[in-house]
Scaffold this motif. Sequence first.
Motif, PDB file in Angstrom:
ATOM      1  N   ASN A 119       0.737  -0.511   0.234  1.00  0.00           N
ATOM      2  CA  ASN A 119       0.126  -0.179  -0.111  1.00  0.00           C
ATOM      3  C   ASN A 119       1.094   1.447  -0.265  1.00  0.00           C
ATOM      4  N   PHE A 149      -6.854  -2.961  -3.743  1.00  0.00           N
ATOM      5  CA  PHE A 149      -6.490  -1.928  -3.193  1.00  0.00           C
ATOM      6  C   PHE A 149      -5.217  -0.772  -3.518  1.00  0.00           C
ATOM      7  N   LYS A 152      -7.488   1.943  -3.962  1.00  0.00           N
ATOM      8  CA  LYS A 152      -7.873   3.280  -2.294  1.00  0.00           C
ATOM      9  C   LYS A 152      -7.251   4.303  -2.005  1.00  0.00           C
ATOM     10  N   LYS A 153      -7.369   5.308  -1.592  1.00  0.00           N
ATOM     11  CA  LYS A 153      -6.173   6.415  -0.567  1.00  0.00           C
ATOM     12  C   LYS A 153      -6.416   5.928   0.408  1.00  0.00           C
TER      13      LYS A 153
END
Length: 167
Positions: A119, A149, A152-153
């Motif tokens: 991430n 993901f 996604k932020k």
Amino acid sequence: MKLKKLSKIAEIISSLGIIISIIYAAFQFNENTKALRSSNANNIISSITNWYAELANNKQSSEIYYQFFIDPEVLSSEEKFQCVLNLHALMLNFQNAYYFDEDETIDSRINNSIANIMNAAKDSEGFKYYWGMREESFASEFKNYVNSFLDKKIETNMNKIYQRENY
């Protein structure tokens, strides 16, 4: 009559022996499962740790990787090739952790930790370059997992390592 009683007693003892054997086998199976989980976790963590240590202890590789994650286009073709292959080796370890987690042969907290690492890197230019080039070389479940993901932020403190310092 005595022989019949002895036969019944032998059956009861034999049945108890079987029950004890089954309990013992279940206990051993549980212990083997723990040992397998521990071994899988140790192998994955060891492999990832070695990857990071080798990168960190080689000044040239560290500088190339730092630049790769910021802007891979300024690197030579050979340097990009080096980064892509080395990053692919790391991602294969991440894929293994994913499948061990799916099979419940590794503690899911390890895979969650790895997800946080991905991430943090996912918005870097180097990861985008790498994933765009190598995504198809992974198993479909893992690709879906990573892609789930990527959009996604999620901000973490780990993101800061991929940001260029102001000069």
